[in-house]
Design an enzyme around this catalytic site. Structure first.
Site, PDB file in Angstrom:
ATOM      1  N   LEU A 197     -14.829   6.923  -4.783  1.00 50.41           N
ATOM      2  CA  LEU A 197     -13.455   6.468  -4.561  1.00 50.41           C
ATOM      3  C   LEU A 197     -13.098   5.272  -5.437  1.00 50.41           C
ATOM      4  O   LEU A 197     -13.826   4.291  -5.491  1.00 50.41           O
ATOM      5  CB  LEU A 197     -13.299   6.071  -3.084  1.00 50.41           C
ATOM      6  CG  LEU A 197     -11.985   5.403  -2.683  1.00 50.41           C
ATOM      7  CD1 LEU A 197     -10.843   6.387  -2.762  1.00 50.41           C
ATOM      8  CD2 LEU A 197     -12.093   4.818  -1.291  1.00 50.41           C
ATOM      9  N   GLN A 216      -6.962  15.172   3.900  1.00 53.18           N
ATOM     10  CA  GLN A 216      -6.358  14.294   2.899  1.00 53.18           C
ATOM     11  C   GLN A 216      -7.152  14.293   1.593  1.00 53.18           C
ATOM     12  O   GLN A 216      -8.351  14.032   1.587  1.00 53.18           O
ATOM     13  CB  GLN A 216      -6.282  12.866   3.432  1.00 53.18           C
ATOM     14  CG  GLN A 216      -5.684  11.896   2.420  1.00 53.18           C
ATOM     15  CD  GLN A 216      -5.224  10.611   3.076  1.00 53.18           C
ATOM     16  OE1 GLN A 216      -6.032   9.730   3.353  1.00 53.18           O
ATOM     17  NE2 GLN A 216      -3.938  10.495   3.347  1.00 53.18           N
ATOM     18  N   ARG A 257      -2.206  10.733   6.561  1.00 62.15           N
ATOM     19  CA  ARG A 257      -2.436   9.338   6.925  1.00 62.15           C
ATOM     20  C   ARG A 257      -2.010   8.417   5.790  1.00 62.15           C
ATOM     21  O   ARG A 257      -2.251   8.736   4.625  1.00 62.15           O
ATOM     22  CB  ARG A 257      -3.922   9.119   7.220  1.00 62.15           C
ATOM     23  CG  ARG A 257      -4.278   7.675   7.488  1.00 62.15           C
ATOM     24  CD  ARG A 257      -5.737   7.523   7.846  1.00 62.15           C
ATOM     25  NE  ARG A 257      -6.645   7.773   6.728  1.00 62.15           N
ATOM     26  CZ  ARG A 257      -6.934   6.894   5.777  1.00 62.15           C
ATOM     27  NH1 ARG A 257      -6.360   5.705   5.772  1.00 62.15           N
ATOM     28  NH2 ARG A 257      -7.795   7.196   4.814  1.00 62.15           N
ATOM     29  N   HIS A 274     -10.928  13.201   1.046  1.00 62.15           N
ATOM     30  CA  HIS A 274     -11.165  11.827   1.462  1.00 62.15           C
ATOM     31  C   HIS A 274     -11.199  11.647   2.966  1.00 62.15           C
ATOM     32  O   HIS A 274     -11.984  10.852   3.479  1.00 62.15           O
ATOM     33  CB  HIS A 274     -10.050  10.962   0.870  1.00 62.15           C
ATOM     34  CG  HIS A 274     -10.199   9.496   1.115  1.00 62.15           C
ATOM     35  ND1 HIS A 274     -11.328   8.799   0.756  1.00 62.15           N
ATOM     36  CD2 HIS A 274      -9.362   8.580   1.681  1.00 62.15           C
ATOM     37  CE1 HIS A 274     -11.171   7.512   1.089  1.00 62.15           C
ATOM     38  NE2 HIS A 274     -10.002   7.356   1.664  1.00 62.15           N
ATOM     39  N   GLU A 317      -6.975   2.771  -3.619  1.00 61.84           N
ATOM     40  CA  GLU A 317      -5.524   2.725  -3.773  1.00 61.84           C
ATOM     41  C   GLU A 317      -5.065   1.299  -4.106  1.00 61.84           C
ATOM     42  O   GLU A 317      -4.015   1.112  -4.714  1.00 61.84           O
ATOM     43  CB  GLU A 317      -4.902   3.186  -2.447  1.00 61.84           C
ATOM     44  CG  GLU A 317      -3.409   3.341  -2.469  1.00 61.84           C
ATOM     45  CD  GLU A 317      -2.925   4.177  -1.272  1.00 61.84           C
ATOM     46  OE1 GLU A 317      -3.544   5.216  -0.969  1.00 61.84           O
ATOM     47  OE2 GLU A 317      -1.935   3.778  -0.658  1.00 61.84           O
ATOM     48  N   ARG A 346      -0.360   9.652  -0.251  1.00 58.32           N
ATOM     49  CA  ARG A 346      -1.462  10.315  -0.949  1.00 58.32           C
ATOM     50  C   ARG A 346      -1.248  11.811  -1.117  1.00 58.32           C
ATOM     51  O   ARG A 346      -1.599  12.382  -2.146  1.00 58.32           O
ATOM     52  CB  ARG A 346      -2.767  10.057  -0.195  1.00 58.32           C
ATOM     53  CG  ARG A 346      -3.194   8.609  -0.298  1.00 58.32           C
ATOM     54  CD  ARG A 346      -4.385   8.301   0.559  1.00 58.32           C
ATOM     55  NE  ARG A 346      -4.767   6.895   0.385  1.00 58.32           N
ATOM     56  CZ  ARG A 346      -5.688   6.276   1.099  1.00 58.32           C
ATOM     57  NH1 ARG A 346      -6.325   6.931   2.062  1.00 58.32           N
ATOM     58  NH2 ARG A 346      -5.989   5.022   0.879  1.00 58.32           N
ATOM     59  N   HIS A 401      -7.488  12.241  -1.698  1.00 57.79           N
ATOM     60  CA  HIS A 401      -7.144  10.932  -2.271  1.00 57.79           C
ATOM     61  C   HIS A 401      -6.894  11.145  -3.758  1.00 57.79           C
ATOM     62  O   HIS A 401      -7.687  11.803  -4.429  1.00 57.79           O
ATOM     63  CB  HIS A 401      -8.311   9.966  -2.057  1.00 57.79           C
ATOM     64  CG  HIS A 401      -7.956   8.533  -2.299  1.00 57.79           C
ATOM     65  ND1 HIS A 401      -7.658   8.040  -3.542  1.00 57.79           N
ATOM     66  CD2 HIS A 401      -7.831   7.478  -1.449  1.00 57.79           C
ATOM     67  CE1 HIS A 401      -7.374   6.750  -3.450  1.00 57.79           C
ATOM     68  NE2 HIS A 401      -7.476   6.388  -2.181  1.00 57.79           N
ATOM     69  N   PHE A 429       0.839  -1.187   0.000  1.00 56.14           N
ATOM     70  CA  PHE A 429       0.000   0.000   0.000  1.00 56.14           C
ATOM     71  C   PHE A 429       0.878   1.242   0.000  1.00 56.14           C
ATOM     72  O   PHE A 429       2.068   1.168   0.331  1.00 56.14           O
ATOM     73  CB  PHE A 429      -0.948   0.004   1.213  1.00 56.14           C
ATOM     74  CG  PHE A 429      -2.398   0.144   0.829  1.00 56.14           C
ATOM     75  CD1 PHE A 429      -3.066  -0.884   0.209  1.00 56.14           C
ATOM     76  CD2 PHE A 429      -3.096   1.323   1.074  1.00 56.14           C
ATOM     77  CE1 PHE A 429      -4.405  -0.752  -0.173  1.00 56.14           C
ATOM     78  CE2 PHE A 429      -4.430   1.466   0.698  1.00 56.14           C
ATOM     79  CZ  PHE A 429      -5.081   0.417   0.078  1.00 56.14           C
TER      80      PHE A 429
END
Lengths: 568, 248, 135
Positions: free
Chosen positions: A242, A230, A379, A344, A245, A276, A232, A116
């Site tokens: 969304l 954040q 994050r 996000h 990821e 991100r 995204h 990730f």
């Protein structure tokens, strides 16, 4: 109606709230727990999380997960909290497995992990690409096992009740009847999620209006690090839906108009799996260099997963295919997906310590609503699903411990408070008052102000404008008139109450952003382009005052990792 | 983007004002990519704030926005207006459910049924967390995965005439979820669930209309779950009759 | 524990289901036809059982019964019952693939194959019966 009272009352029935509820009833067999949620718990926004849940289940120790998280946070995370998080997330994901969560599996039967963004090791567990959905339903269905959990489904919390400086319950609107009652409790845990709806273009569900944040703020508690929002990098243009990821974890490429994998210029080592904040900024840079596509809903780039093949897409990313096909008419097996950065997640939130305790006695918070802080200024993807279970559980246990030493408040005091709240809402919203403002208009103006003042790149001038705009909107909000004056299922009233919450949270956010004169993580300023550890290796704390937010600062807790330059 | 004009006929029911539902028509212009939910939100925001409906994620996963669109149960976040244009669209609350207000139905009945089928892992002995996860192969996962995809949107109940006529029927989604836990290699709770599912309000109420499967937006196939449970239950029963010594 | 279930002042509205609900939609109509088919199949079976009981009473009684069955009304009934029986059987075999999971080693046999095999078996069995009795 005769409302029962509870030792612990949880506001919010998403992942954090449900985990807290289970932890609380398991911590003490004599207590009862109430879960108040403005929607049925399985509708909560945890349901929309897709990619996965990080936990170092396959590693010898947790240091690498801690370091990745801290580096991802641009060194604003509290390292003691992160160390707790990385350790406890392992047991928490296994606990979910024992409760039936359908984690994707390796051929040998172990839970699978995938890579990730910003994670140096494969440590993200997943349920294909509906991880949040499966976690939420597993938690909800497991929670049904406990008869000591009372469900207040479709009750909307309008205020926190305080007696002698301590939280002693909430007032809530029973949406179905329209009645406003006090629900007494010895401790309250807020698990109300983020506030993505401050922005028009967001992955967030309509329910994410920052309710818990505003409730705390109004009750005198501080909101921490609110400036960090954040974006995204991969949302569908128009709807903001969304695209996980995980599509990049599985090997998807980000391609600009020239046909290049443009991230080689921004995050050369990690490419599509950079953090991100950096990927979203890369998009803006590409946009400024005129290397993006133009569409009816603004600029976009391509997320190309065609080379992964239909079989892998159907096994690992079926929801991506479903969403792209359904909502933009593009089958990613054959065509690249148009994507652009989209709001996000709120790194900031209700200020808590690692036991989920806020500075207000009797008040706890967990999940996106809270800011422990383990996410700092940015994050990492897949840390939020583990955060909700780790700190959800911790909040449940801590609240039970606190509640065991408390007495229930006087019934009389509470009913007076409930009467006062009922009167406030009736006066302000339900009586005809010839107000000339519509809820939706103010909400749109707010979203516009936030988009302009709290975007991916920020300047002092833009943020000042946003602060002033929000002040004016707060004034206009006093003139808001709802169309619906009835009792039963009055969603117009709820929208108005939510708008009030959003305005408060927005103001805290804009002011925190204005005063942070540096660029760190998701807070990127054009007028202060570098990180300034001298002045701002600190959390911001926003307190509500009649004149607007008062911002204080709190040092970051550093244990083993000194701040260093952040490169990927 | 070209805007087209469409008429939407929406059920209204305001229990404080009227005894029975009525219908209200709204005319609106819509861009090509609007779904029914977008139209409802437009009405709510700009025309008539009293119109009442549930929604949240607008991406087909939270299960809030199920309604009857031209007589068929649909998630309105995924029902495109262009697919109905130029005809009128009729939007009603999910059928067979009591109406609380306008397009909002009462689904508390389902929540009781959900709890009744023991929708959690039941085990005689819990493995300590320190010993890690239960092993489950991809094939074992695949056995039940499809039945774990239910978003509780209630479309299947609304497509089920059996539920309409016999509201005691446990119904497609709850039985599919019971089947999901029964098939899970980690679970030992089949017997507890069997008492509910094999009761007269359970699988034997189902006359295999098959519409639950047709309308399911997540391809859970509750009809299959019910029929398989019938086969399994009958086989178990036959075994216990023929070989009473085999059990216990 | 007692769940909070307040009394609501305003009632929910229960919509009546019209008796013609199954005529509004082709799918529900076909479903009702399948349900109806059971009636015809049941009547056919009763006639059949009655015939069997006559058989035990001797050639004459049975012969007379057979004569009666040749009337126009009965022929029409048998044609209709036959069509319903075929339809009902068809729907039955069609769902077979879904209902019965068949595994060959690790491999799941596809639904369509199961249905196709079942249908083929049904056709062959019917042909054999037809052949034996019309020989």
């Amino acid at each position: 109606m005769d409302v029962p009272k509870h030792d612990v009352l949880i506001v919010g029935g998403g992942g954090a709230g449900l985990r807290a509820a289970i932890a609380a009833v398991e911590a003490d067999e004599h207590i009862t727990v109430g879960v108040v949620s403005k929607v049925y718990p399985m509708r909560s926004h945890t349901v929309s999380a897709e990619g996965g849940t990080a936990a170092a289940v396959r590693e010898d120790n947790t240091d690498s997960h801690a370091y990745d998280t801290i580096k991802g946070s641009d060194f604003l995370a509290d390292q003691d909290a992160v160390e707790i998080f990385v350790k406890e997330s392992i047991d928490e994901v296994i606990q979910l497995e024992h409760w039936g969560c359908p984690w994707s599996r390796d051929p040998d039967g172990l839970m699978s992990v995938r890579t990730f963004g910003g994670m140096s090791v494969d440590r993200t567990l997943f349920c294909s690409d509906k991880t949040g959905f499966h976690m939420l339903h597993t938690l909800y269905q497991t929670a049904l096992k406990y008869d000591r959990i009372a469900w207040y489904d479709e009750w909307f919390v309008t205020s926190l009740l305080k007696d002698d400086g301590k939280i002693c319950g909430v007032t809530a609107l029973n949406v179905r009847s329209g009645a406003i009652d006090a629900i007494p409790a010895k401790a309250v845990i807020l698990c109300t999620g983020g506030a993505g709806k401050l922005f028009a273009f967001t992955t967030n569900a309509s329910i994410k209006t920052g309710d818990g944040m505003a409730l705390t703020y109004r009750a005198g508690g501080p909101l921490k690090d609110m400036e960090f929002v954040q974006y995204h990098p991969t949302g569908l243009p128009g709807t903001g839906i969304l695209i996980t990821e995980a599509s990049r974890s599985e090997g998807g490429h980000m391609i600009n108009r020239e046909g290049d994998r443009y991230l080689s210029a921004y995050t050369p080592e990690r490419m599509e799996l950079g953090p991100r904040d950096m990927l979203s900024r890369a998009f803006i840079q590409e946009m400024r260099a005129n290397r993006v596509f133009e569409g009816p809903y603004g600029e976009y780039v391509h997320l190309d997963i065609r080379h992964l093949g239909e079989e892998l897409i159907m096994e690992r990313l079926p929801f991506v295919r479903e969403l792209a096909t359904e909502y933009v008419g593009i089958d990613p097996v054959y065509e690249p997906i148009p994507v652009r950065p989209v709001v996000h997640y709120m790194m900031g939130g209700i200020h808590t310590d690692a036991n989920a305790k806020t500075p207000v006695d009797g008040l706890y918070a967990a999940g996106e609503a809270a800011c422990v802080s383990m996410n700092g200024a940015n994050r990492l993807g897949s840390n939020s699903l583990s955060e909700i279970i780790v700190f959800g559980a911790r909040s449940g246990k801590a609240a039970v411990e606190y509640a065991s030493e408390q007495e229930f408040p006087e019934a009389n005091t509470l009913s007076q408070m409930a009467q006062a709240e009922k009167k406030r809402i009736e006066e302000q919203f339900l009586k005809p008052r010839n107000g000339n403002e519509r809820v939706a208009t103010i909400r749109r103006d707010l979203q516009l102000a936030m988009e302009q003042g709290a975007g991916i790149y920020r300047t002092e001038e833009e943020m000042k404008t946003a602060c002033e705009a929000i002040r004016k909107l707060l004034k206009r909000y006093e003139q808001v008139e709802v169309d619906d004056k009835s009792s039963v299922f009055n969603t117009d009233l709820i929208a108005a109450l939510e708008l009030g919450y959003m305005l408060d949270v927005a103001e805290a956010l804009a002011h925190s952003a204005l005063l942070r004169e540096e660029s760190r993580g998701s807070h990127a300023r054009e007028d202060f382009t570098t990180r300034d550890d001298e002045r701002f290796l600190q959390h911001s704390l926003a307190y509500q005052t009649p004149e607007g937010p008062r911002i204080e600062y709190l040092p970051v807790s550093i244990t083993r990792w000194q701040p260093e330059e952040r490169k990927y | 983007m070209s805007a087209k004009k469409i008429t939407m006929r929406v059920t209204r029911y305001r229990p404080e004002q009227e005894d029975a539902p009525t219908e209200q028509a709204y005319e609106l212009e819509f861009p090509d990519d609007w779904v029914v939910l977008d139209a409802l939100n437009y009405i709510k925001d700009d025309v008539d704030g009293t119109l009442t409906f549930r929604w949240s994620c607008r991406m087909g996963i939270c299960g809030s926005c199920g309604m009857m669109v031209n007589g068929e149960p649909k998630l309105t976040c995924a029902a495109f207006l262009r697919d109905y244009y130029p005809a009128e669209i009729r939007v009603e609350p999910l059928q067979y459910f009591p109406i609380i207000r306008d397009l909002v139905i009462d689904m508390t009945d389902f929540l009781h049924k959900l709890k009744a089928i023991t929708p959690w892992i039941v085990r005689d002995e819990e493995k300590p967390l320190a010993e890690g996860e239960y092993l489950q192969t991809p094939a074992q996962l695949a056995d039940y995965k499809q039945f774990s995809m239910c978003i509780n949107c209630m479309l299947c109940y609304s497509a089920c005439p059996v539920y309409g006529h016999e509201p005691e029927f446990i119904g497609p989604a709850a039985i599919a979820l019971a089947h999901r836990y029964n098939l899970d290699s980690r679970d030992e709770g089949q017997e507890a669930r069997q008492q509910v599912i094999a009761s007269s309000e359970g699988i034997w109420d189902c006359t295999l209309v098959g519409e639950c499967t047709e309308v399911c937006p997540k391809r859970v196939d509750p009809a299959m779950a019910i029929q398989r449970t019938k086969v399994a239950t009958t086989t178990e029963w036959a075994k216990s009759m023929l070989m009473p010594w085999g059990k216990q | 524990m007692k769940q909070p279930e307040p009394e609501y002042t305003y009632p929910t509205y229960h919509r009546p289901i019209p008796a013609t609900w199954w005529l509004r939609d082709r799918k529900y109509f076909l479903f009702m036809m399948r349900e109806l088919s059971s009636f015809f199949i049941a009547v056919f079976l009763l006639i059949y059982l009655y015939g069997l009981s006559l058989l035990s009473k001797g050639q004459a009684a049975y012969g007379q019964f057979q004569e009666t069955l040749r009337s126009g009304g009965f022929t029409l009934f048998f044609v209709v019952a036959f069509i319903f029986a075929v339809y009902h059987s068809w729907t039955w075999w069609s769902i077979m693939g879904k209902v019965q999971v068949v595994r060959l080693g690790d491999h799941k046999v596809p639904e369509r194959v199961i249905t196709a095999v079942a249908l083929a078996g049904w056709v062959v069995a019917s042909a054999v019966v037809l052949f034996v009795f019309t020989r």
